[in-house]
Every structure is written in C-alpha cells, then in structure tokens.
Design a protein around this motif. Sequence first.
Motif, short mmCIF file in Angstrom:
data_model
loop_
_atom_site.label_atom_id
_atom_site.label_comp_id
_atom_site.label_asym_id
_atom_site.label_seq_id
_atom_site.Cartn_x
_atom_site.Cartn_y
_atom_site.Cartn_z
N LEU A 78 0.82 -1.21 0.00
CA LEU A 78 0.00 0.00 0.00
C LEU A 78 0.86 1.26 0.00
O LEU A 78 0.54 2.25 -0.68
CB LEU A 78 -0.93 -0.01 1.22
CG LEU A 78 -2.10 -1.00 1.15
CD1 LEU A 78 -2.84 -1.03 2.49
CD2 LEU A 78 -3.06 -0.61 0.04
N PHE A 79 1.96 1.24 0.76
CA PHE A 79 2.85 2.39 0.73
C PHE A 79 3.47 2.57 -0.65
O PHE A 79 3.72 3.69 -1.09
CB PHE A 79 3.94 2.25 1.80
CG PHE A 79 3.54 2.82 3.12
CD1 PHE A 79 3.58 4.20 3.32
CD2 PHE A 79 3.10 2.02 4.15
CE1 PHE A 79 3.22 4.74 4.54
CE2 PHE A 79 2.72 2.55 5.36
CZ PHE A 79 2.77 3.91 5.57
N GLY A 80 3.72 1.49 -1.33
CA GLY A 80 4.27 1.59 -2.69
C GLY A 80 3.29 2.21 -3.66
O GLY A 80 3.70 2.78 -4.68
N PHE A 81 2.00 2.08 -3.35
CA PHE A 81 0.98 2.69 -4.20
C PHE A 81 0.53 4.04 -3.66
O PHE A 81 -0.56 4.51 -3.98
CB PHE A 81 -0.24 1.77 -4.33
CG PHE A 81 0.02 0.61 -5.26
CD1 PHE A 81 0.00 0.79 -6.64
CD2 PHE A 81 0.30 -0.64 -4.75
CE1 PHE A 81 0.22 -0.28 -7.50
CE2 PHE A 81 0.53 -1.71 -5.60
CZ PHE A 81 0.50 -1.54 -6.98
N GLY A 82 1.36 4.63 -2.78
CA GLY A 82 1.11 5.99 -2.35
C GLY A 82 0.27 6.13 -1.11
O GLY A 82 -0.34 7.19 -0.88
N LEU A 83 0.21 5.12 -0.28
CA LEU A 83 -0.60 5.23 0.91
C LEU A 83 -0.10 6.35 1.82
O LEU A 83 -0.89 7.02 2.48
CB LEU A 83 -0.62 3.89 1.67
CG LEU A 83 -1.45 3.87 2.95
CD1 LEU A 83 -2.92 4.06 2.63
CD2 LEU A 83 -1.25 2.56 3.70
N GLY A 84 1.21 6.59 1.84
CA GLY A 84 1.75 7.61 2.73
C GLY A 84 1.20 8.98 2.41
O GLY A 84 0.81 9.74 3.31
N SER A 85 1.19 9.33 1.12
CA SER A 85 0.68 10.65 0.73
C SER A 85 -0.83 10.72 0.83
O SER A 85 -1.41 11.76 1.17
CB SER A 85 1.13 10.98 -0.70
OG SER A 85 0.66 9.98 -1.61
N ILE A 86 -1.49 9.57 0.57
CA ILE A 86 -2.95 9.56 0.63
C ILE A 86 -3.41 9.78 2.06
O ILE A 86 -4.38 10.50 2.32
CB ILE A 86 -3.49 8.23 0.09
CG1 ILE A 86 -3.16 8.08 -1.39
CG2 ILE A 86 -4.99 8.12 0.31
CD1 ILE A 86 -3.48 6.71 -1.95
N ALA A 87 -2.74 9.14 3.00
CA ALA A 87 -3.17 9.22 4.40
C ALA A 87 -3.03 10.61 4.99
O ALA A 87 -3.56 10.88 6.06
CB ALA A 87 -2.35 8.22 5.23
#
Length: 747
Positions: A78-87
């Motif tokens: 999920l972090f690889g698919f941008g979870l960090g920025s999404i959160a």
Amino acid sequence: MQAETPREVLARRVDKFTHPALTAVCAAVFFLVVPMLPGSPVLPLLVGAGLGMYSVRDPRRASRLFYVLVFAALVWQLFGFGLGSIAQTPLGGLAAFLILVPLLVNGMNPRMSPSSLALTFLAVALMLTPEYVFSVPLVAAGVALDGLTVVASAVVTFVLALAPFLLIDNALYFASLGGATAPPVVFGELTYVASNLRPALPGLNVFLTGLPKDFVYPHASAVGAFLTGESYLMLVPLAVFALVFGASASVAGVLTSLKDRFGAFARVSNVLKTVWPVVVTVTMTAVFAVLLVLLSSASVGGYQAQLGDVPVAIGGMVAGAAVMGGALSARVYLDEGMNAAVRAREALAKTLKEAEGLLAGLKETAGRVDALAPSVGLRVEEGVIDQYSSYLADVKRQADASGTEALNTWEGEIRSRIIPTLQSLPEQVRVKVINEVTSVSSLAESLNGTLEHLGVGARFPTLGQGVSAMDTDDALKAYARLAESLRAEVRGLYSYYLEAAKALDVLLDRTVSEPPVDPSVLLSTSDYVTAMRLLGEEYSMNLSAQYSDELRQKVAELGDKLRRKSEVLGDESGGGDFGPEDAKPLEAGKLLKKMENLVSRLRAEADAAVADSARLAEMVATLMPAATTVLKFATLAELDALRELRKASRELGPGLDAVSRYVARATKVLATHKESGMKDEENLIVVAHYPLAWRVIRDLAAARPVISLADLPFQPDASHLYAKIYSANEPAARYDEQAGAILITHA
C-alpha cells in the motif's frame, strides 16, 4: 486439567504435523507472490520453513507471526501505491484507517485454527495469479477442516486481506479506462495489481539499503485519486461479494457441522465420512460461483466477475474444490484408519477400566470375607478373580501393539462375558456369607436344644430374623459378632465338658478317655461348625449316652442305701438328696460336690460315734469294780469296730461304689452301736443310784438274815441289779436269783 483421550492425543499429533506443513507452504507461496521479503526466492522459502518449524512447537504463536508478516506485506504494498501521501488528506486517512485497522484487529481473533488461517492467506495470494480459481476451494477446505465455528473468521479474514488488492486493482483498472465507466471487479485474477506489485525490500536493513528506486508506483496519484474520490463505488460490490462469500462459507460450515451434530450422520458409513470433505468444498465453491454470477448484474450487485468463459471458470473452480476436498478426504481416510484403532483402543481401555474397577471391588470384598469370615469358601470366586486378573493384564500389555480386530475381539469378550460374570460375583459372595451365617446360627440353635436336654447350662449364640436381607458388609459384621461369641462359648463349654469328665473319673472310679481333638484348636481355622458339632454332638452326647445308665444305677443304689441307713438309725442321712436328676454325666461336677459333702457328713458321723463310745468308757471307768464285774457294757466291746469305721471314713473318697459300700457297713456298725448304747446308758443311770441302794440294803441286812427283792424300794430290774452288786462286794451276803433274795450270814 482434564486428561486427553487417546483420540484427542492422535488428533493433536496429526495436527502437529499438518499445521507446520500447511503454514510453511502457504507462507512461502504468499511471500513469493506478494513481494516484501528480499532475496526471493530464497528468503521467502526460508521464512516459510521457519514458520513451519516454529508451528511444530507453538502453532498459535506461529500463526500470529504469519499474520503480522502478511499485514506488513500488505502495508508495504500500500505504501508503494502511495498510501503515505494519501493518508495525509482527511479522506485518504479515513480510507487508510478503514482498510488497515479492521485487518489489524482481526489478527487478534483466536477462533481460526493455524491451518484455516494459512489456507485463507494462500487463497488471497492466488487471487493475484492465474490459479485464482483455487482461492475459494482453499477457503472451503479450511472451513471443512474446522466447521461452522470458523466461517465468520474465515470470511472476514479473506475479505479484509483481499480488499486492499481489490481496491488497488480497481483503481488501476479505472485509470486504464481513461474516464469511461464500468462496473468494479470483485472476483477474478487481479491482473492490474499483480503486474504492478511493488518490489521487495532490497535488504532486511532498509535503513541501510534505502527504498527501491521504483518502490513508489509512477501513477500513484491515480490510485490515490480513486481511493479518496471514487472508492465509494466499491462499497456495495464489496458488501455483496462478502455476502456471497459468507453465504457459501456458511453452507460449507453447516454441512461440516451436521456430520458431527446429528445422529443420522454419526452412523453413516465410512465411505460417506471419507467423501464428506469433497462434498463440503465442492458445495461451497458451487454456491459461491452461482451466487457470484447471479448477483453480478447491474440491477443487483453492480459488479463484474472476470471469469472469462464462465462455464469453464466455474468448472475449474469446482474441479479445484474437488481436488482440495480429495486431499482432505485422503486425510480423513487415513485418520479414520488410525481412529478405528484409536476408537477400539479407547473402547478397550474404558472396558478394561470398568472390569478392573469390578475386580478391585471384588478383591476388597474377598479380603474382608477372608478376614472376618474365613470359613466362607471363596475358592471358586477367587479362582475367577485370579483368572480374569491375569487375562486383563495380558490384554492390557498387548493392547498398544495390537490391531483393530484384536482390540475389538478383546473388548467384546470382556464386555459380553467377563464384566457380566464380575457383576454377578458380589451377589454370589453375599449369598455365600448369608448361607454361612444362617448355617452357623441354625446349628447353634439346634445344638442348644440338645445341650438343654443333656442338662448343660452353656448356650451357643444365635442370630435373629432378617439375616437374608442383609448386604455383604452387614452380614460380615453379624458373622464377626457371632464368631466372637462362639469362640468364648466353645472354650467355656469345652472346659465344662472336661470338668464333667474328670468328675466322672472320680465318681465311677475309672478314667474317661480324653477327646482326641481339642475343639478350641478348630477356632484358629474358624471351623466353628465342626467345633460346635464336636462339643454338642460328638463329645457331650457320647458322654451322656455312654455313662447315663451306669451313673443312674449307682446313684439309685446309693440313694437306696442312704434311705435304708436313715430308716435303721432313725436319722436324716441325706438319702433323699440323691435322685434321677443327679444322674446326668454332663452335670457330674454338681454330683461330685454333693458326694464330697456326703463323705464329710459320714466322717463326722463316724467321729461322733467314736466320741460317744469313748465318753461312755470314761463314765464306766468311774464305776466301782463290782459294778463292772456284774454289768457288761457292749459299747466298750464295740469301740474297736467304731474306730475301724472311723478309719474307713478317713480313707473314703467320693466315688459312688466306695461310698455305697461304706454306707452299708456304717449302717450295720452304727445300728449295733445305737442299740448297745441305749442299753449301756440305761445301766449307767441305774448304777449311778447304787450308793443309795447300798445303804438301804446294809440297813436291812443288819436287822434280818434274808432280804427279799420285794422289800427293796426299787424297780424289780434295779433291785435285781443292786442285789447282785451288793452280794459281789459283801462276803457275808449271797444273792439267790431263784428265790429273789439276799441271804445274810451273821457272825
């Protein structure tokens, strides 16, 4: 803690090797399909093997660790698919929360077994591969393993673990449409996410190696836009998918539980039990496929299942389910083979325990009988106990190494023959104890009548009514009390018998032979019946029968002589004290005491006669010589005879014959003594008045030459006696008996 049954031990041992294998395979496949661990394929395989080995020691902890690693892999992707920025955005944070928190909380669920959890994660991983058709059969296999209790956990875990991949796959899918609309995908090979999975860690120390260059998906913004703006399109399809999956899993769970819950299924054949996992997995997969297709229309679920050729896909899914179920059926078949022996061994162990309990109770009862009632013969029962104890010990020793057929044969033999026999023995022992108590008591009562007839005062103890209704313990207590009283009575009666026999020795002047067996010796062997019979029948009756007539004859003879003596002497010599009641051999002791008293009286009588004669002799010695010359005292002549009689009385014993002879002799001697004594006493009285007569005769002689007896103032006999004495002492006087006068010659 309750001890495990052999079947539970076997199931635990089977699971002990099943869980590690499933955990190792499922973990290795998952981490090979879902990148996170570096060094593929080596490290994923090593992690899978490590989890498998840890599962041997602690399956639950190994399963939780597997869950944590899976959660970490999902977060990594999920972090690889941008979870960090999404959160970082409010909607993105909410989406991340709704994706990750339920999945994390579900990891604390303790209801899923390690095998079911491993199969569920493997099913999630296969959704990213062309083998996605095996996903549902794998979950069905997990449900078939654990039943209805894991349905909810399996559905929630599968849906939550698959949801992140479904969301990413649909995000990529909608991005590829370029703004066109289409139903979301809820089932099928997740090709979009599978082809764009983020690379694994370049090393375990990510802080040293840093993130991979292509870790973040180039078009992560498209995924983020979908998750924060259009993910609501997935709410209903995902809910319907979860409902479809849950319904099919529930059907599988119900089918699995029915087999164990209902008696009709508990009695099905081994063949049906073996194929049941195939039925469960195929049914769940078929129900899932049918419901998935039926509810996929826009008017219902509004989703699409990318199955390609639907019949072929469904057939593949059902075939996969059949393969999975077949694997489980093979395990069931092997388990049933092992369980048949385990069940037979369990049944045998239970039956052995029951039989051993009965044997222990019987041994305890037999021990109490031997201690309290040794005369009760338990040879048959003790033989059965020894035989069955040896048999059960042999069976127990061979049970672990024997097959099902032998185990069933032994169990049937013990159940049908040995246990019923052991169950019947307590009543058999009770009846024997009751019979022994009743027999001893009845014999005692019968012998008491005999002893009473024979004149014996001793009585054997008896029991009252109600003995037959007693249980074994009460009967043994009654027997112990009876035996204790019997021992005392037997010893007392034997002493009484010996005293009677010794008294007969004295009375009959002979030796009565002693019994060959002392009944007291039999008491040490608890042979109370023989001891009582010896005393009551053998000894007492024989003694009475052998000597009653002789004793009666001699007692009667003595009584006659005593009565004759009493008549002759005019005294009360005790003849009436001896009668038929004295002629009882067993009461010879009483007779002996009476004889001793009689002998004492006879001695006293002889002493008195001698004393009377001696006193008379002393009185005679005081008389003038002329008186003793004229008078002859017969008592003095019989003094020697009386002394001989006294001597004989000193030597006299209480024997009947000797006393009878003595009484006859004493009757004659004492009768003569009595008669002579009376005459001698009369003469003494007369002689005592001679001085007066001498003066009267002297005065008359001085005046006349003839003194007639008629002239004397005395009785004729006394005058005659005085004339003779006077003439014997005076020279000038002569007594003429014919003339009855005293002639005086004057100078």
